[in-house]
Design an enzyme around this catalytic site. Structure first.
Site, PDB file in Angstrom:
ATOM      1  N   ASN A  62      41.543  28.864  53.779  1.00  0.00           N
ATOM      2  CA  ASN A  62      43.008  28.943  53.805  1.00  0.00           C
ATOM      3  C   ASN A  62      43.522  27.683  54.495  1.00  0.00           C
ATOM      4  OD1 ASN A  62      45.684  29.564  54.186  1.00  0.00           O
ATOM      5  ND2 ASN A  62      45.334  31.254  55.616  1.00  0.00           N
ATOM      6  N   LYS A 101      46.511  26.707  54.807  1.00  0.00           N
ATOM      7  CA  LYS A 101      47.827  26.901  55.443  1.00  0.00           C
ATOM      8  C   LYS A 101      48.762  25.738  55.089  1.00  0.00           C
ATOM      9  CE  LYS A 101      45.615  29.749  58.877  1.00  0.00           C
ATOM     10  NZ  LYS A 101      45.592  30.313  60.215  1.00  0.00           N
ATOM     11  N   HIS A 135      49.231  37.766  55.133  1.00  0.00           N
ATOM     12  CA  HIS A 135      48.638  37.060  56.276  1.00  0.00           C
ATOM     13  C   HIS A 135      49.515  37.323  57.509  1.00  0.00           C
ATOM     14  CE1 HIS A 135      47.231  33.893  58.902  1.00  0.00           C
ATOM     15  NE2 HIS A 135      46.148  33.822  58.136  1.00  0.00           N
ATOM     16  N   GLU A 177      50.514  35.468  59.746  1.00  0.00           N
ATOM     17  CA  GLU A 177      51.561  34.460  59.970  1.00  0.00           C
ATOM     18  C   GLU A 177      52.783  34.763  59.112  1.00  0.00           C
ATOM     19  OE1 GLU A 177      49.024  31.079  59.295  1.00  0.00           O
ATOM     20  OE2 GLU A 177      47.942  31.564  61.134  1.00  0.00           O
ATOM     21  N   GLU A 225      41.554  40.306  59.817  1.00  0.00           N
ATOM     22  CA  GLU A 225      41.750  39.148  60.689  1.00  0.00           C
ATOM     23  C   GLU A 225      42.462  39.577  61.973  1.00  0.00           C
ATOM     24  OE1 GLU A 225      41.810  35.271  58.282  1.00  0.00           O
ATOM     25  OE2 GLU A 225      43.814  36.095  58.169  1.00  0.00           O
ATOM     26  N   GLY A 267      42.873  31.059  64.926  1.00  0.00           N
ATOM     27  CA  GLY A 267      43.222  29.748  65.472  1.00  0.00           C
ATOM     28  C   GLY A 267      43.018  29.614  66.974  1.00  0.00           C
ATOM     29  N   SER A 272      38.801  32.348  63.497  1.00  0.00           N
ATOM     30  CA  SER A 272      37.923  31.370  64.162  1.00  0.00           C
ATOM     31  C   SER A 272      36.485  31.385  63.636  1.00  0.00           C
ATOM     32  CB  SER A 272      37.955  31.577  65.685  1.00  0.00           C
ATOM     33  OG  SER A 272      39.258  31.338  66.185  1.00  0.00           O
TER      34      SER A 272
HETATM   35  P1  PGA Z   1      41.221  30.331  61.688  1.00  0.00           P
HETATM   36  O1  PGA Z   1      42.290  30.979  60.657  1.00  0.00           O
HETATM   37  O2  PGA Z   1      39.901  30.284  60.992  1.00  0.00           O
HETATM   38  O3  PGA Z   1      41.778  28.965  61.996  1.00  0.00           O
HETATM   39  O4  PGA Z   1      41.190  31.214  62.891  1.00  0.00           O
HETATM   40  C1  PGA Z   1      41.932  32.068  59.858  1.00  0.00           C
HETATM   41  C2  PGA Z   1      43.111  32.526  59.034  1.00  0.00           C
HETATM   42  O5  PGA Z   1      44.243  32.538  59.532  1.00  0.00           O
HETATM   43  O6  PGA Z   1      42.948  32.899  57.853  1.00  0.00           O
END
Ligand code: PGA
Length: 264
Positions: free
Chosen positions: A10, A12, A104, A106, A176, A182, A222
């Site tokens: 992803n 983003k 997601h 976010e 997640e 992140g 992560s």
């Molecule tokens: P990350 O993000 O691997 O940077 O933690 C995962 C995601 O948001 O899909």
């Protein structure tokens, strides 16, 4: 039941078109050395502006098929109309997508997406012949309050409401935990597996045991080359949704390589 693993990147809101193409080429040049059955299903979700760019190069590697699938990071549930700033499932498909990420954290957090909207998107994606990657996850506060299972189960019930068992079976879920996204802090693999098993039991309750056995449930938060082997060794983790570590070909390719060491 053996489920083909998925490693999804992803990206983003990162990378200009030229950068996206370069990164995609870096992944493509790694996967070209393997046959499709050796590889996990590799899915890349660039920004909307780079979808056509990466789709246009995805299939010329002589593999005779798609080794890398492309995903959109979001979509609208209507086919067309006055929805400024949105794109439809048909538009994502037209831009070369086979998958669409929805729900997601976010998007839920910064764009106020609700479970009901995510359910409408999932239905529209399946009706359009694409595969939804439905994200769910708890906040640190919910985890500390002992609400993880209840919260995730309700997100999954809402997302899958009114979807046929056959369509649920084809879908993908990504667990997640928000506190792991992140932050560099991965969820303990055994705990991620426990939550994913719980999600599978909710899928069984709403769509039956065939769907529960077939649906692929990923872990995200992560994920790094150093964590993926232990994650993939768990009974119910069917792959990963990778954010930060998907932005460099070296680390993403290492995640694919380490996945192949464990299970494909
Ligand atoms: P990350 O993000 O691997 O940077 O933690 C995962 C995601 O948001 O899909």
């Amino acid at each position: 039941m053996s489920r083909k693993p998925i490693i999804a990147g992803n990206w983003k809101m990162n990378l200009l078109r030229s950068e996206a193409k370069e990164l995609f080429e870096g992944i493509k040049s790694f996967v070209k050395d393997y046959t499709a059955p050796q590889l996990p299903t590799v899915v890349i979700a660039p920004t909307f502006t780079s979808l056509c760019e990466v789709s246009s190069v995805k299939c010329d590697c002589g593999c005779g098929g798609n080794k890398i699938y492309v995903a959109a990071q979001n979509c609208h549930w209507e086919n067309s109309g006055a929805y400024t700033g949105e794109i439809s499932v048909a538009m994502a498909k037209d831009a070369g997508c086979d998958y669409i990420i929805i729900g997601h954290s976010e998007r839920r957090q910064y764009f106020s997406e609700t479970d009901e909207m995510i359910n409408k998107k999932a239905k529209a994606i399946l009706a359009g012949g694409l595969i939804p990657i439905i994200c769910c996850g708890e906040t640190l506060g919910q985890r500390e309050a002992g609400m993880t299972d209840e919260h995730i189960a309700s997100q999954i019930r809402a997302a899958l409401s009114g979807i046929s068992s056959e369509d649920v079976a084809k879908s993908v879920i990504a667990y997640e935990p928000i506190w792991a996204i992140g932050t560099g802090k991965t969820c303990d693999s055994a705990e991620a597996n426990r939550v994913i098993k719980m999600i599978r039991s909710v899928v069984e309750e709403v769509a039956g045991s065939n769907a529960a056995d077939s649906i692929r449930i990923l872990y995200g938060g992560s994920v790094k080359p150093s964590t993926i082997e232990e994650q993939m060794a768990q009974s119910d983790i069917d792959g990963a949704l990778v954010g930060g570590a998907s932005l460099k070909a070296d680390s993403f390719n290492e995640i694919i390589a380490n996945t192949m060491k464990v299970a494909v």
